[in-house]
Write a protein that holds these residues in place. Structure first.
Motif: not given
Length: 323
Positions: A230-257
């Motif tokens: 859980x991440x308190x809302x105070x740590x992310x004032x604008x949740x529409x400016x968050x970067x998300x990414x995922x690596x599978x077997x060392x390869x970046x598959x998704x990386x976006x805002x």
């Protein structure tokens, strides 16, 4: 069919029979049923905490203590107190800031878990296109069981015969129960966030789509909702400016805002709560960037959530064959 009212007995003439005793207990039994099974993919705070840890601690924390911590966070960071959520502007056309106008978020959203967690919305144009789906003109959501939750570090089970795809998403943790929530009030119902993966048995989902059937089987396998702290809302004032990414077997598959959401968080909350009550502790997954792909048994999966260049959450899992 119209039911004909039966005259009530006076108290002096009422008898306690097995039938009366059962009916007297009916309300409590029905109350219990409301808390079971699919009723609740709606996580109470306690159920959410049993599945999802709070922020890392040097010592193990009991579920009871975690409950106290989360409730404290809710009072500080949500409508229970005068936290930062109260000062966030509602995202409605009349009050769009210049920064938000520049972002030009297109209207398209899809909830992804219970309603996700609980609900999962289809919310991104690029993701819709890569799967050959039409871009929705209104939010669409499905439910995922809380039994699909698994925390990091952990294992993701790949069911026999299933093509399992990853979808990294921002989860919104509901901090205040509400029904028919207005767009302008939506932020007051957000306690915080969590990094999550919405795993999908894509071949089962494709078959279900062709037949017009629900997606429950494709979305609801055990371990199909890996989730971070859980991440308190105070740590992310604008949740529409968050970067998300995922690596599978060392390869970046998704990386976006998250600014690529078709429908923003207040719109999702308004839409979902117009159909079903959102309860304290519910998790709403908000959609995924482009780049979804398969996870195979034996592969290592790492995902992260960043805000303003700072990594706030990282989760890791090993994919194994489900026995």
């Amino acid at each position: 069919m119209v039911a004909t009212p039966v005259p009530a007995r006076s108290k002096s003439n009422q008898r306690t029979t097995p039938e009366n005793k059962n009916s007297a207990n009916g309300s409590s039994d029905s109350g219990k049923k409301k808390r079971l099974g699919w009723a609740l993919e709606r996580n109470s705070v306690k159920r959410f905490l049993k599945k999802v840890p709070m922020l890392p601690s040097p010592e193990p924390i009991s579920a009871a203590k975690q409950t106290v911590q989360l409730r404290s966070a809710l009072r500080k960071d949500s409508a229970y107190g005068n936290g930062p959520l109260d000062s966030q502007p509602p995202l409605i056309p009349a009050q769009v800031t210049p920064t938000q106008k520049k972002r030009r978020v297109s209207v398209n959203g899809h909830p992804s878990t219970p309603v996700g967690g609980r609900t999962t919305p289809r919310k991104r144009n690029e993701h819709a296109r890569e799967l050959g789906n039409a871009v929705p003109t209104a939010p669409f959501f499905f439910l995922k069981p809380t039994s699909s939750y698994v925390t990091s570090p952990g294992k993701i089970e790949i069911p026999q015969g299933c093509v399992v795809h990853h979808e990294v998403e921002l989860g919104v943790v509901i901090g205040k129960t509400g029904r028919d929530i207005r767009l302008a009030d939506a932020w007051n119902h957000v306690a915080g966030y969590a990094l999550g993966l919405d795993l999908t048995a894509r071949n089962l989902q494709d078959e279900a789509k062709k037949k017009g059937l629900p997606w429950s089987a494709a979305k609801g396998f055990d371990t199909f909702t890996p989730i971070g702290p859980f991440i308190p809302a105070s740590e992310i004032p604008d949740p529409h400016s968050v970067r998300l990414w995922i690596e599978v077997a060392g390869q970046v598959r998704q990386n976006g805002l998250t600014d690529a959401m078709i429908f923003q968080i207040p719109q999702l909350i308004e839409h979902i709560s117009s159909i079903m009550t959102l309860e304290e502790g519910d998790l709403v997954l908000t959609g995924t960037p482009k780049g979804v792909g398969p996870i195979l048994a034996g592969e290592h999966v790492v995902a992260g959530l960043e805000y303003q260049g700072q990594e706030l959450s990282r989760i890791e899992f090993d994919a194994i064959q489900r026995s």
